[in-house]
Design an enzyme around this catalytic site. Structure first.
Site, PDB file in Angstrom:
ATOM      1  N   ASP A   1       0.834  -1.201   0.000  1.00 18.46           N
ATOM      2  CA  ASP A   1       0.000   0.000   0.000  1.00 18.46           C
ATOM      3  C   ASP A   1       0.871   1.255   0.000  1.00 18.46           C
ATOM      4  O   ASP A   1       1.725   1.423   0.863  1.00 18.46           O
ATOM      5  CB  ASP A   1      -0.897  -0.003   1.247  1.00 18.46           C
ATOM      6  CG  ASP A   1      -1.787   1.215   1.325  1.00 18.46           C
ATOM      7  OD1 ASP A   1      -2.925   1.146   0.826  1.00 18.46           O
ATOM      8  OD2 ASP A   1      -1.336   2.249   1.866  1.00 18.46           O
TER       9      ASP A   1
ATOM     10  N   TYR B   1       2.636   9.962  -0.119  1.00 17.92           N
ATOM     11  CA  TYR B   1       3.803   9.390   0.546  1.00 17.92           C
ATOM     12  C   TYR B   1       5.099   9.716  -0.198  1.00 17.92           C
ATOM     13  O   TYR B   1       6.180   9.555   0.352  1.00 17.92           O
ATOM     14  CB  TYR B   1       3.682   7.871   0.675  1.00 17.92           C
ATOM     15  CG  TYR B   1       2.476   7.371   1.428  1.00 17.92           C
ATOM     16  CD1 TYR B   1       1.689   8.224   2.203  1.00 17.92           C
ATOM     17  CD2 TYR B   1       2.117   6.036   1.363  1.00 17.92           C
ATOM     18  CE1 TYR B   1       0.580   7.750   2.871  1.00 17.92           C
ATOM     19  CE2 TYR B   1       1.010   5.548   2.043  1.00 17.92           C
ATOM     20  CZ  TYR B   1       0.237   6.404   2.792  1.00 17.92           C
ATOM     21  OH  TYR B   1      -0.867   5.928   3.452  1.00 17.92           O
TER      22      TYR B   1
ATOM     23  N   LYS C   1      -3.027   5.941  -4.038  1.00 14.32           N
ATOM     24  CA  LYS C   1      -4.127   6.842  -3.704  1.00 14.32           C
ATOM     25  C   LYS C   1      -3.885   8.218  -4.304  1.00 14.32           C
ATOM     26  O   LYS C   1      -2.758   8.709  -4.293  1.00 14.32           O
ATOM     27  CB  LYS C   1      -4.261   6.984  -2.177  1.00 14.32           C
ATOM     28  CG  LYS C   1      -4.210   5.678  -1.408  1.00 14.32           C
ATOM     29  CD  LYS C   1      -4.281   5.921   0.078  1.00 14.32           C
ATOM     30  CE  LYS C   1      -3.921   4.677   0.867  1.00 14.32           C
ATOM     31  NZ  LYS C   1      -2.470   4.424   0.913  1.00 14.32           N
TER      32      LYS C   1
ATOM     33  N   HIS D   1      -7.798   9.444  -1.564  1.00 19.20           N
ATOM     34  CA  HIS D   1      -7.108   9.326  -0.281  1.00 19.20           C
ATOM     35  C   HIS D   1      -7.895   9.931   0.885  1.00 19.20           C
ATOM     36  O   HIS D   1      -7.906   9.379   1.984  1.00 19.20           O
ATOM     37  CB  HIS D   1      -5.729   9.994  -0.375  1.00 19.20           C
ATOM     38  CG  HIS D   1      -4.755   9.515   0.643  1.00 19.20           C
ATOM     39  ND1 HIS D   1      -3.398   9.621   0.478  1.00 19.20           N
ATOM     40  CD2 HIS D   1      -4.918   8.920   1.854  1.00 19.20           C
ATOM     41  CE1 HIS D   1      -2.776   9.118   1.528  1.00 19.20           C
ATOM     42  NE2 HIS D   1      -3.679   8.696   2.385  1.00 19.20           N
TER      43      HIS D   1
END
Length: 276
Positions: free
Chosen positions: A52, A57, A82, A118
């Site tokens: 994931d 990120y 996401k 997200h």
């Protein structure tokens, strides 16, 4: 590894690995990307195939590098990313297309198994506009499944009532700080798989002690007990660790079962050390 079937018919490995501090200096979420794939190399060698990540990120390329480095067939992996709800990613059709293209490029793949919105924002109509664009990618086979993250019942229901392709997953926080029992039940009633982020986070000492006492009956750690609780009730989990021993423990969940009484006890645990 056990799987859970999404409403698309796709099998989701019920345990995956979170990555939000992977490939970053000092294992810091805000740290500079250093391209280090060590944690993922370890996880893949231990049998993790569900990974994931997210645009936010900043490390999709690290995941792409690790998957490529493994030399395993792409189809052995289940990759989630996401799209953020920030204007630069969603305010125009072109921005959404660019976000998907950038994710594909960074992950070094021509398809993504699961793509999530997200976070919701304060405009359900705008969210649904983004959703309809993502549906087009499902039609093309570029996104195998689509879903949401951090959506409450009202926000998820808005999409469920209007979508041509229903959300497959709602990824939410679920731990003793905030179980989110109600939205988990709502998801399951509507054929949406709930997935817990931070399943081992924000758990205070009193809760860990109660979980440890249950674990002693099975020769399991408190972390294994709480992960078992989630998967036993049909919630996918994405624990994260930089430590290979803990990564191993986090997938050793399929050789014991909790009793109904233990499940009830765990589901009522609540942090006593939370700040108001």
């Amino acid at each position: 590894m056990e799987t859970i079937t999404l409403n698309t018919g796709i099998e989701l490995p019920i345990v995956g690995t979170g990555t939000n501090t992977y490939g970053k200096e000092n294992n810091d979420y805000q740290g500079k990307i250093n391209g280090d794939t060590t944690e993922l190399d370890q996880a893949i060698s231990l049998g993790y195939r569900h990974i994931d990540t997210a645009i936010s990120y900043r490390n999709e390329s690290v995941i792409g590098d690790a998957v490529k480095k493994s030399k395993l067939p792409r189809e052995e992996f289940f990759l989630t990313s996401k799209i953020p709800g920030r204007p630069e990613y969603i305010e125009t059709t072109e921005a959404v297309h660019q976000a998907v293209a950038d994710s594909l490029n960074a992950l070094k793949t021509d398809y993504i198994d699961l793509y999530l919105i997200h976070h919701p924002w304060d405009n359900n109509e705008e969210i649904f506009t983004v959703w309809r664009i993502l549906e087009e990618y499902v039609d093309k086979g570029v996104l195998k499944a689509i879903g949401v993250s951090n959506f409450n019942q009202e926000q998820l229901g808005f999409i469920l009532e209007r979508a041509r392709i229903k959300p497959a997953v709602n990824q939410i926080q679920s731990n003793t700080s905030e179980w989110n029992h109600a939205i988990i039940e709502y998801c399951q009633e509507h054929g949406v798989v709930p997935e817990a982020w931070g399943p081992l986070s924000r758990i205070d000492a009193s809760c860990r002690q109660a979980l440890t006492e249950i674990g002693q009956r099975y020769g399991k750690t408190w972390a294994q007990v709480i992960l078992r609780y989630q998967i036993q009730r049909g919630v996918a989990v994405i624990p994260k660790s930089h430590n290979p021993e803990r990564q191993q423990l986090n997938i050793e969940l399929f050789d014991f079962s909790l009793t109904e009484e233990e499940m009830t006890t765990i589901g009522h645990l609540k942090n006593k050390e939370q700040n108001n």
